[in-house]
Design a protein around this motif. Sequence first.
Motif, PDB file in Angstrom:
ATOM      1  N   GLU A   1      60.448  39.493  12.720  1.00 32.87           N
ATOM      2  CA  GLU A   1      61.056  38.432  11.907  1.00 32.87           C
ATOM      3  C   GLU A   1      62.388  38.828  11.297  1.00 32.87           C
ATOM      4  O   GLU A   1      63.148  37.977  10.862  1.00 32.87           O
ATOM      5  CB  GLU A   1      60.102  38.012  10.783  1.00 32.87           C
ATOM      6  CG  GLU A   1      58.890  37.241  11.301  1.00 32.87           C
ATOM      7  CD  GLU A   1      58.087  36.598  10.180  1.00 32.87           C
ATOM      8  OE1 GLU A   1      56.936  36.238  10.428  1.00 32.87           O
ATOM      9  OE2 GLU A   1      58.628  36.458   9.063  1.00 32.87           O
TER      10      GLU A   1
ATOM     11  N   GLU B   1      57.277  35.883  -7.996  1.00 30.64           N
ATOM     12  CA  GLU B   1      58.628  35.447  -7.665  1.00 30.64           C
ATOM     13  C   GLU B   1      59.542  36.647  -7.441  1.00 30.64           C
ATOM     14  O   GLU B   1      60.370  36.661  -6.526  1.00 30.64           O
ATOM     15  CB  GLU B   1      59.162  34.581  -8.807  1.00 30.64           C
ATOM     16  CG  GLU B   1      60.371  33.756  -8.488  1.00 30.64           C
ATOM     17  CD  GLU B   1      60.130  32.708  -7.417  1.00 30.64           C
ATOM     18  OE1 GLU B   1      58.969  32.267  -7.247  1.00 30.64           O
ATOM     19  OE2 GLU B   1      61.093  32.366  -6.722  1.00 30.64           O
TER      20      GLU B   1
ATOM     21  N   GLU C   1      63.991  39.131   8.799  1.00 27.41           N
ATOM     22  CA  GLU C   1      64.025  38.831   7.362  1.00 27.41           C
ATOM     23  C   GLU C   1      63.080  37.680   7.069  1.00 27.41           C
ATOM     24  O   GLU C   1      62.775  36.877   7.943  1.00 27.41           O
ATOM     25  CB  GLU C   1      65.445  38.502   6.890  1.00 27.41           C
ATOM     26  CG  GLU C   1      66.077  37.317   7.590  1.00 27.41           C
ATOM     27  CD  GLU C   1      67.494  37.052   7.118  1.00 27.41           C
ATOM     28  OE1 GLU C   1      68.096  37.927   6.500  1.00 27.41           O
ATOM     29  OE2 GLU C   1      67.987  35.951   7.361  1.00 27.41           O
ATOM     30  N   GLY C   2      62.609  37.612   5.867  1.00 26.00           N
ATOM     31  CA  GLY C   2      61.687  36.551   5.470  1.00 26.00           C
ATOM     32  C   GLY C   2      61.571  36.554   3.972  1.00 26.00           C
ATOM     33  O   GLY C   2      62.104  37.412   3.287  1.00 26.00           O
ATOM     34  N   ASP C   3      60.827  35.556   3.457  1.00 25.42           N
ATOM     35  CA  ASP C   3      60.772  35.444   2.000  1.00 25.42           C
ATOM     36  C   ASP C   3      59.421  35.826   1.425  1.00 25.42           C
ATOM     37  O   ASP C   3      59.122  35.519   0.284  1.00 25.42           O
ATOM     38  CB  ASP C   3      61.164  34.031   1.565  1.00 25.42           C
ATOM     39  CG  ASP C   3      60.240  32.975   2.192  1.00 25.42           C
ATOM     40  OD1 ASP C   3      60.472  31.786   1.933  1.00 25.42           O
ATOM     41  OD2 ASP C   3      59.319  33.345   2.946  1.00 25.42           O
TER      42      ASP C   3
END
Lengths: 352, 83
Positions: free
Chosen positions: A202, A293, A204-206
């Motif tokens: 991937e 978060e 990058e991802g969150d």
Amino acid sequence: MHEALVEAQALLGLDLANLETAASLTSKRLEAARGAVGEYLEEHAPDRSQGEPLVVAFGSMARHEMTRGSDFDYLVVLQNLEKDPGLIQTYRLAAREALRKIALKEPGPSGLFGRAISAADLVNSIGLDGDTNLNLSRRVLLLEESVALNSPVGLEDLIESIVARYLYEEGEEPQVHRFLLNDIVRYWRTVAVDYQAKRWEEIEGDKWGLRYVKLLSSRKLTFVGSVTSLYMPVVKNVPATSEFLGEQFALPALARVAQLAPHLGFGNRSALAEVLGIANEFSGLLSSADFVEEVKGVQDPASAPVGTSMHGAKVLGNNLQAALEALFFSDEPLEGDSDIKLGALSRKYLSF
Amino acid sequence: MGKAEPTPIESRIVGLLRKRVEQAVQDHGSDWAATKLNISVSGVEAVLWDRDWSVGMAVQLAGGLGVLNDEDVDRLEEPRVTA
């Protein structure tokens, strides 16, 4: 909170308030999810019978560790060949309705969950080419962290059938069943390897930071819980039957670890107290929207600066690892007139 | 790959709708909100806990609770640019 954790809390003088809160929240969510599934099936499939498809939830709901932000993953497990494909879809829709009611979410895109699968595949395809990564993951997750949303007896029977397959042709004397242990270990290593593999894919991802924290905490503790369950026939000197192990896997993961408490000597009790205390801390962190978060967007956990939430989680993770090693590789005999040492079991069964 | 970043107008709309939803829940209670949205009370808690509302989620919640105005919908029809 499960009685094994309540007992450990009292015996070890712990404060497990975060885990109590999580267990209480889970209880409410589970009741709401079961209610939603029941209502949907009552309306759309009123003529249900024994052997109906199982709606099974996974993850923090099964571990009794839900936070306010938790949802659940699910599978519909077919116990029989269903002649009416509409029925399969009805049960999938029932699960979706439960997810919507408790978290206002749709199922995620993963191929692992949100589908209908066959119980026979879970029982019969262990090892070799037919045992894909998906099949292994679903089978071990079913054992380690699953809860029924519609037929608890059906799920118990399925788990016992899977365990019985592992125990086929092995004796029932107090022992650690290697076939099952090897698969549990194989799955834990797969989870860790797949984490890195998905990161590679991937780029990058969150959500990587949060997945990393869960790897350090709940995923590792689930594995430890399963290892503990497999040690328990030896610890308690009872027959290692599929019934006994089926009951073990019905315990939430952390309760499987906590059940060791009354069997441990002084040194080991300190180590177990450390493990459960850290689990309680992680539960508190993961219930904080601020923490979630902050960590979820972290791309490189290894380089997290001191003072950040991710760095704090890593320190906690290191402490957990140290406590687990101290407990499971200890040469202190178990309480009472016992020659059994957890360290001896771990060296024998977790190394070669 | 990561999801598309919200446009500035989308972020403002989500912020505005979120405040209205939170105020409505505070004024009338979680039970009221659960009934309006046809979800469980724990579902209400779950969405309020989530910091990361999409535009769709914000509109769904605000609409369900009766705090979505016509002007909000008009603002959302501005062209969207993905990152």
